[in-house]
Every structure is written in C-alpha cells, then in structure tokens.
Design a protein around this motif. Structure first.
Motif, PDB file in Angstrom:
ATOM      1  N   CYS A  91       0.825  -1.202   0.000  1.00 30.53           N
ATOM      2  CA  CYS A  91       0.000   0.000   0.000  1.00 30.53           C
ATOM      3  C   CYS A  91       0.862   1.257   0.000  1.00 30.53           C
ATOM      4  CB  CYS A  91      -0.905   0.008   1.241  1.00 30.53           C
ATOM      5  SG  CYS A  91       0.017   0.080   2.795  1.00 30.53           S
ATOM      6  N   CYS A 103       5.682   1.321  -3.480  1.00 26.55           N
ATOM      7  CA  CYS A 103       4.810   0.563  -4.379  1.00 26.55           C
ATOM      8  C   CYS A 103       5.477   0.355  -5.726  1.00 26.55           C
ATOM      9  CB  CYS A 103       3.475   1.276  -4.539  1.00 26.55           C
ATOM     10  SG  CYS A 103       2.423   1.187  -3.064  1.00 26.55           S
ATOM     11  N   ILE A 109      -2.595  -1.188  -3.102  1.00 33.12           N
ATOM     12  CA  ILE A 109      -3.704  -0.482  -2.464  1.00 33.12           C
ATOM     13  C   ILE A 109      -3.256   0.976  -2.365  1.00 33.12           C
ATOM     14  CG2 ILE A 109      -5.092  -0.279  -0.366  1.00 33.12           C
ATOM     15  CD1 ILE A 109      -4.400  -3.270   0.172  1.00 33.12           C
ATOM     16  N   ARG A 158      -3.657   5.193  -2.064  1.00 32.28           N
ATOM     17  CA  ARG A 158      -4.405   6.291  -1.448  1.00 32.28           C
ATOM     18  C   ARG A 158      -4.460   7.467  -2.404  1.00 32.28           C
ATOM     19  NH1 ARG A 158      -0.996   7.050   2.001  1.00 32.28           N
ATOM     20  NH2 ARG A 158      -0.021   8.969   1.271  1.00 32.28           N
ATOM     21  N   TYR A 188      -9.109   4.950   3.093  1.00 35.19           N
ATOM     22  CA  TYR A 188      -7.804   4.274   3.148  1.00 35.19           C
ATOM     23  C   TYR A 188      -7.300   4.179   4.582  1.00 35.19           C
ATOM     24  CZ  TYR A 188      -2.768   3.627   2.271  1.00 35.19           C
ATOM     25  OH  TYR A 188      -1.468   3.178   2.264  1.00 35.19           O
ATOM     26  N   LEU A 244      -7.645   0.368   6.277  1.00 32.74           N
ATOM     27  CA  LEU A 244      -6.492  -0.252   5.615  1.00 32.74           C
ATOM     28  C   LEU A 244      -6.377  -1.737   5.943  1.00 32.74           C
ATOM     29  CD1 LEU A 244      -4.156   0.160   3.703  1.00 32.74           C
ATOM     30  CD2 LEU A 244      -2.740   0.864   5.643  1.00 32.74           C
ATOM     31  N   THR A 283       3.095  -0.440   4.941  1.00 31.09           N
ATOM     32  CA  THR A 283       3.554   0.825   4.348  1.00 31.09           C
ATOM     33  C   THR A 283       5.084   0.906   4.370  1.00 31.09           C
ATOM     34  OG1 THR A 283       1.564   1.906   5.170  1.00 31.09           O
ATOM     35  CG2 THR A 283       3.394   3.329   4.499  1.00 31.09           C
TER      36      THR A 283
END
Length: 336
Positions: A75, A83, A100, A102, A131, A135, A158
């Motif tokens: 994410c 990412c 995923i 944001r 988000y 999450l 993250t």
C-alpha cells in the motif's frame, strides 16, 4: 557483533557509493565551523528499483519465496516509491503485485504510477479517509480475493517498514560504517528522511548492534516526532520478538526532527524546491520533494543555524525517490 541475516534475494547493486558533497560543505560552513557532508547514494541501489525500499524488499521477497507466496500486496500513496519498487521486484521475480493506493487514479499516469503499470501491477484506488480508516480490511479483502483464486499472498506494510524490513537497513548500516572506515573517519551523525520509520529503525538498530557512536536522526516528512519515535521502537520490538538478540535496548537513542514537514505529506514549500535545485546545481545530486528534498532542506537550514558545528563528518542517506520529482514540475517555475 556478528550479524546473522534471514533469507534474502540479492537484487540491489551494493555497496552503493559514499560521496563527499564538498561544494555544499563549503557553502554552508559557518564561522564556527561545521561538518564535512557526505551522501550515501542509496538512490543507486538499482536503476529502476532505486532507493531504500529495495534493501528492505530483498529480505521481504526472501521470506515470500520461502513461504511459497506468488503474490505481493502492499500500500501507499499514488506516487509511492515503495509501491513502484514492489511492482518492479514482482516483475523480476515472477510474482503478482496488488497495490492499495491512497488517492485518485490519474487519467494520464505519471512518475511512479506510470512505472507501476509498466511493471504489470494491479492497482486499486481509495479516498484518503477510507484508506486510513479501513487499511487492515482492505489488505484482508485483497488477500482473500487472491486466495479464492488459488494464490498465496504476502501482505507488506507501508514502506516495507516492520520487523522484517528493518533488516534492510541493519545491513545498510553495516555497509555505511564500512564505507566511512575506508574513507578514514567514523561519522558522528547519520541523517535520513523518515516517512514510514523503517529506514531509521534499521539504521538506528544497526549502529547500536555494531557499536557505532553515530547519532541517527530522521527528518520527518509527515506526522510528528512522538509518532516516529514510537514507530521506530515498534519496528525494533517486532524484530526482537522474531527471536533476535537486542543487548542494551535501553541505550537506543531515537532522534526525530519534525520541524520541516511543511504543508504535509507529499506537499512541499518553495524552500524544499530551492534545496532540490541547490543540490542539483551544486553537486549534480537529484532529490525529490516528498522525502529526500524535504529532509535535505531541513538539514541545510539546521546547518545555516549553526547546528552540527562541532561535528567533523555527517552522512546524509539518499533514499531515492526521483520518479516522484516529475509530477511536481510546475513548482520549479522560479528556475525560468
């Protein structure tokens, strides 16, 4: 202390260079002195997968392969460096990647998002409020989505910042300290941008385990000092709970400077854009507005104020992120 590393897939081009920034050093020295400034070029870990995230993903991907996973789920923001690197790692290793993200999908993908798509990653976009509130549910949804189709996914937090990812910068600290010894000095200060806490956690823990007296300081690009001090400790605690020995844990000194966050995450003011131009014009060093540019701008302001004046050598860890520079192109109108 001898370190025993977990499974790892070697993908980064290591060691990365350690270079002096002598023009910047001269420009920002004061009548009271100041440090010689060095940069650890972790933006050069690999051409496309450049940056700090690749060091972490070497260990994360190693565990994924060991566990028989064929899919990676992670994410971040639409322009997430992590990412982008995960997408490219997946492409190299033949793993599916689900992102995923944001924010809103861009009609014309730019920067990191363009690279995500080129690498074949799938992306799902969520408004910021959803988000942050959901999450964990979003991770569960996509993990179940792939499980129902016969795939086994590894969920990566993250920035790859947790007790596993921290190994990337334990290793990075070992390399950096060896670089400094080759150059004939021991660094008094090591500076990095802090956005998810994992790089700072690894550098702090690595220096501690290796007996270095270098003070690691993270320059926050979001949140505040209390948040990152807690996050770094949490990552280190996860690392310890995995069965690793942490001697003299009470002596860990976690320093965070949260004075240069500016408008918020992925938002910068003109001081940051001018610092990016300064680094490029003085040293040919390309920074980004989200992480390295913001931390470097903060460091230059601290130097101007006379901080670190009693320091001989300071190392700035360039964690990459240049792909994120281009969506900010309009902010550099002062150059025209």
């Amino acid at each position: 202390m001898s370190l025993t590393y977990p499974p790892r897939i070697h993908m980064a081009r290591l060691p990365t260079p350690l270079q002096p920034l002598d023009r910047i050093t001269e420009k920002f020295s004061t009548p009271h002195g100041g440090p010689r400034i060095w940069v650890k070029r972790d933006d050069l870990t690999e051409t496309a997968m450049s940056g700090n995230k690749l060091r972490k993903l070497e260990f994360i991907a190693g565990v994924a392969k060991e566990q028989g996973c064929d899919t990676l789920i992670t994410c971040g923001g639409v322009q997430s460096n992590h990412c982008r690197t995960t997408a490219l790692v997946g492409a190299r290793l033949g793993l599916r990647v689900q992102l995923i993200l944001r924010g809103e999908e861009e009609q014309v993908p730019d920067g990191n998002l363009l690279v995500d798509y080129l690498a074949g990653a799938s992306a799902a976009f969520y408004p910021a409020r959803q988000y942050f509130a959901e999450l964990d549910k979003l991770f569960a949804h996509w993990r179940d989505f792939y499980a129902q189709r016969g795939h086994k996914a590894l969920c990566i937090p993250t920035g790859g910042s947790d007790g596993l990812g921290v190994w990337g910068y334990i290793c990075g600290a070992e390399e950096l300290l060896a670089d400094c010894r080759e150059q004939g000095f021991e660094p008094e200060h090591i500076i990095c941008a802090t956005g998810s806490g994992g790089t700072q956690a690894g550098l702090t823990l690595g220096c501690h385990l290796l007996g270095s007296r270098a003070q690691v300081t993270g320059y926050a690009v979001c949140d505040n000092a209390e948040y990152f001090q807690r996050k770094v400790r949490d990552d280190i605690e996860q690392w310890r709970e995995a069965g690793n020995t942490l001697p003299d844990a009470g002596k860990l000194n976690i320093q965070v400077n949260d004075g240069y966050i500016g408008p918020g995450y992925a938002e910068a003011d003109e001081t940051v854009y001018r610092a990016i131009a300064e680094a490029a014009g003085q040293e040919g060093l390309l920074l980004d507005p989200v992480y390295t540019g913001k931390a470097f701008a903060g460091l230059l302001q601290e130097l101007h104020r006379g901080c670190y004046h009693d320091t001989e050598n300071l190392v700035f860890v360039h964690t990459g992120g240049q792909f994120g520079l281009f969506p900010h192109r309009e902010k550099f109108s002062f150059l025209l």
